[in-house]
Motif scaffolding. Structure first.
Motif, PDB file in Angstrom:
ATOM      1  N   TYR B   4       5.896 -11.880  -1.532  1.00  0.00           N
ATOM      2  CA  TYR B   4       5.894 -11.146  -2.792  1.00  0.00           C
ATOM      3  C   TYR B   4       7.255 -11.321  -3.452  1.00  0.00           C
ATOM      4  O   TYR B   4       8.292 -11.272  -2.782  1.00  0.00           O
ATOM      5  CB  TYR B   4       5.661  -9.655  -2.562  1.00  0.00           C
ATOM      6  CG  TYR B   4       4.286  -9.331  -2.032  1.00  0.00           C
ATOM      7  CD1 TYR B   4       3.249  -8.973  -2.892  1.00  0.00           C
ATOM      8  CD2 TYR B   4       4.021  -9.402  -0.660  1.00  0.00           C
ATOM      9  CE1 TYR B   4       1.986  -8.683  -2.401  1.00  0.00           C
ATOM     10  CE2 TYR B   4       2.759  -9.114  -0.166  1.00  0.00           C
ATOM     11  CZ  TYR B   4       1.747  -8.756  -1.039  1.00  0.00           C
ATOM     12  OH  TYR B   4       0.499  -8.468  -0.555  1.00  0.00           O
ATOM     13  N   ASN B  86       2.772  -8.103   4.915  1.00  0.00           N
ATOM     14  CA  ASN B  86       1.362  -8.304   5.270  1.00  0.00           C
ATOM     15  C   ASN B  86       0.417  -7.988   4.129  1.00  0.00           C
ATOM     16  O   ASN B  86      -0.622  -8.595   3.979  1.00  0.00           O
ATOM     17  CB  ASN B  86       0.987  -7.432   6.466  1.00  0.00           C
ATOM     18  CG  ASN B  86       1.312  -8.127   7.762  1.00  0.00           C
ATOM     19  OD1 ASN B  86       0.963  -9.291   7.940  1.00  0.00           O
ATOM     20  ND2 ASN B  86       2.012  -7.441   8.634  1.00  0.00           N
ATOM     21  N   ASP B  87       0.782  -6.956   3.359  1.00  0.00           N
ATOM     22  CA  ASP B  87      -0.094  -6.544   2.261  1.00  0.00           C
ATOM     23  C   ASP B  87       0.738  -5.815   1.206  1.00  0.00           C
ATOM     24  O   ASP B  87       1.953  -5.621   1.382  1.00  0.00           O
ATOM     25  CB  ASP B  87      -1.255  -5.674   2.765  1.00  0.00           C
ATOM     26  CG  ASP B  87      -0.760  -4.451   3.531  1.00  0.00           C
ATOM     27  OD1 ASP B  87       0.166  -3.780   3.035  1.00  0.00           O
ATOM     28  OD2 ASP B  87      -1.296  -4.175   4.623  1.00  0.00           O
ATOM     29  N   LEU B  88       0.070  -5.404   0.130  1.00  0.00           N
ATOM     30  CA  LEU B  88       0.790  -4.788  -0.984  1.00  0.00           C
ATOM     31  C   LEU B  88       1.478  -3.482  -0.570  1.00  0.00           C
ATOM     32  O   LEU B  88       2.594  -3.208  -1.003  1.00  0.00           O
ATOM     33  CB  LEU B  88      -0.180  -4.526  -2.152  1.00  0.00           C
ATOM     34  CG  LEU B  88       0.487  -3.982  -3.419  1.00  0.00           C
ATOM     35  CD1 LEU B  88       1.468  -4.978  -4.010  1.00  0.00           C
ATOM     36  CD2 LEU B  88      -0.551  -3.596  -4.467  1.00  0.00           C
ATOM     37  N   ASP B  89       0.831  -2.696   0.281  1.00  0.00           N
ATOM     38  CA  ASP B  89       1.458  -1.444   0.710  1.00  0.00           C
ATOM     39  C   ASP B  89       2.790  -1.703   1.414  1.00  0.00           C
ATOM     40  O   ASP B  89       3.756  -0.980   1.199  1.00  0.00           O
ATOM     41  CB  ASP B  89       0.523  -0.663   1.645  1.00  0.00           C
ATOM     42  CG  ASP B  89      -0.547   0.091   0.875  1.00  0.00           C
ATOM     43  OD1 ASP B  89      -0.504   0.044  -0.376  1.00  0.00           O
ATOM     44  OD2 ASP B  89      -1.407   0.721   1.510  1.00  0.00           O
ATOM     45  N   ILE B  92       5.312  -2.736  -1.172  1.00  0.00           N
ATOM     46  CA  ILE B  92       5.762  -1.564  -1.930  1.00  0.00           C
ATOM     47  C   ILE B  92       6.778  -0.773  -1.114  1.00  0.00           C
ATOM     48  O   ILE B  92       7.778  -0.291  -1.633  1.00  0.00           O
ATOM     49  CB  ILE B  92       4.548  -0.677  -2.316  1.00  0.00           C
ATOM     50  CG1 ILE B  92       3.684  -1.379  -3.384  1.00  0.00           C
ATOM     51  CG2 ILE B  92       5.009   0.693  -2.818  1.00  0.00           C
ATOM     52  CD1 ILE B  92       2.373  -0.665  -3.712  1.00  0.00           C
TER      53      ILE B  92
END
Lengths: 405, 115
Positions: B4, B86-89, B92
């Motif tokens: 990201y 790993n993911d958006l959370d 963030i």
């Protein structure tokens, strides 16, 4: 098909949650579920529905997904990689508790704060309630292509930005839960008090919101705000049939036939309010408080016998946790019942930022009318009418305006 | 692992100037805390150093060079990180610890996987 349509919609939505986890992609899960539904519609009418329809749909859809991926794998290495997800070394059992966990995961995905609020609502109705894009478009009075685009964009963002399928950890739950509850509440209010169109109440959306809140209250039975929301929806919905007169005009709370209220639903809602307040540890949240206010109204034998001081007190508490102009307006309306319209009007006139909110003008108009300030009341009714209310509300406002002479 | 970009928007700052020393120290702390997920990044020099170019009329066309940023806005891109998550959370969670999150704001964009 019609016999099974509703069963397939509800059970299919449950199956979709597990399929999304197993296949790792919402779109692929929807396609596979669609294939399984075709099989279900052939077999269930002949063989009867299976004992656990959601599990049956999940297994059938997963097998269909494997077929699909095998067919496409030759074309794409990426999908070959996806095959590894779908063909587990030992078959997974899809029982109710597995499916429940998956539904909750999908709830938090569909209501993720990284999605636009209107996309969360649309996606929830699509993925969690199993409504078709056409149905959702109709409910929100937008064109089907526009709604389809909204849903496709949201699904694309989930995949591209990797919005996870995960129930937030306990310490994140409080932060994430309000977004989930807000989605359910928006679905309900859009159904209960349609902001435009000919019908005041769109029953389908109300039912879907109540069903979703019910699912959440089973999955998160210890969260007081979930219980409070379900209570609020049940208690508000219990008055549904008495809110519109035979001509399709709005009937005010004061004039509603309380005998037509749904007593069983009021009892259920009131019990939930008590549970929610008991679990709130002395600090009830906005939904528990709004549920408590709705319970006050629903349990009052008549408008005049309503416990208005209690309602004023509850709105006071609500204002501390939800300090919005709309809450201040509702509190002012309650105060007008306790201390008279002059006291209410004083508070209403101190509220700013609601000039575009029709109920601000209609509440003001009513207080002015009761104070015999007819010219000002007429002006306020016209201001409410100018904001393009739904047809039933328009009828009501015009009637009041005409009565001023 | 997915990557990201955390794009840091805020005031138009000269990060080398003494008045930004405290903020740069905060970035130093973040850099140490997030070392395992930072794949790259940079602080950018102020907007006064920016040049915007475009080629008109397709590849090989006329080069148009102008002084300044692409769009005049109050908040400017002051730097970025490339984060692994790993993911958006998770992205963030890390991005919320970048000092720019409280001095300005962070835009998180998934990086297009190549190859």
């Amino acid at each position: 098909m019609n016999d099974f349509g509703e069963l397939i919609r509800v059970e299919g939505a449950r199956a979709l949650a597990t399929l999304t986890r197993v296949l790792g992609d919402l779109q692929l899960a929807e396609d596979a579920l669609h294939d399984a539904v075709v099989v279900a519609l052939e077999r269930w009418p002949v063989e009867g529905p299976p004992a656990n329809p959601a599990a049956w749909l999940t297994v059938t859809a997963r097998n269909k997904a494997i077929d699909r991926l095998r067919r496409e794998a030759r074309r794409s290495e990426k999908e070959e990689a996806a095959m590894r997800y779908v063909t587990p070394s030992e078959p997974e059992r899809f029982d109710d508790s597995t499916i429940d966990d998956d539904v909750l995961r999908l709830v938090f995905t569909c209501c993720h704060p990284a999605l636009a609020p209107e996309a969360r609502v649309a996606l929830s109705l699509r993925a969690l309630c199993g409504l078709s894009t056409a149905e959702i478009a109709r409910a929100f009075l937008v064109s089907e292509p526009a709604m389809a685009q909204r849903i496709v964009r949201a699904k694309h963002k989930i995949a591209a930005a990797r919005i996870p399928y995960r129930v937030p950890a306990d310490h994140e739950l409080l932060e994430r839960l309000p977004a989930v509850l807000a989605v359910v509440y928006v679905i309900f209010t859009e159904g209960h008090s349609a902001s435009a169109g000919d019908d005041l109440v769109r029953v389908d959306l109300c039912n879907e919101a109540i069903r979703l809140a019910g699912v959440l209250s089973c999955l998160l039975p210890d969260e007081p705000e979930v219980l409070g929301l379900l209570a609020l929806l049940l208690l508000t919905d219990a008055r549904r049939t008495s809110r519109v007169d035979p001509d399709g005009g709005l009937v005010l709370l004061a004039d509603q036939d309380r005998a037509r209220w749904d007593a069983a639903q009021i009892e259920e809602g009131s019990a939930l309010v008590e549970r929610a307040l008991r679990r709130s540890a002395g600090r009830p949240g906005p939904y528990a408080l709004q549920g408590a206010i709705a319970a006050c109204h629903a349990n009052a034998p008549s408008f005049t016998e309503t416990d208005w001081p209690d309602i004023v007190m509850l709105y006071g508490l609500l204002e501390t946790v939800l300090p919005t102009s709309v809450v201040r307006l509702n509190r002012a309306v309650a105060i007008a019942e306790v201390d008279g319209p002059a006291a209410g009007l004083l508070l209403v006139d101190a509220i700013t930022g609601l000039e575009q909110f029709q109920h601000f003008h209609s509440a003001r108009a009513d207080m002015l009318r009761r104070l015999d300030r007819d010219a000002e009341a007429a002006h306020a009714y016209r201001a409410a009418l100018a904001l393009n209310p739904s047809t039933p509300e328009r009828r009501f406002l015009l009637r009041r305006l005409a009565a001023l002479g | 692992m997915p990557q990201y970009a955390a794009l840091i928007y805020g005031e138009d700052a000269d990060w080398a100037a003494p008045q930004y020393a405290a903020q740069m120290a905060e970035y130093g702390e973040f850099g140490a805390a997030a070392a395992q997920v930072i794949q790259g990044g940079a602080a950018l020099q102020p907007i006064s150093t920016a040049t915007t170019i475009s080629v008109k009329g397709g590849k090989g066309g006329d080069l148009v060079t102008t002084d300044g940023p692409f769009a005049e806005t109050k908040e400017v891109l002051g730097g970025f990180y490339l984060l692994e998550a790993n993911d958006l959370d998770e992205a963030i969670k890390w991005a919320s610890q970048i000092p720019g999150a409280w001095h300005g704001r962070i835009e998180i964009r998934p990086v297009l996987p190549m190859g």
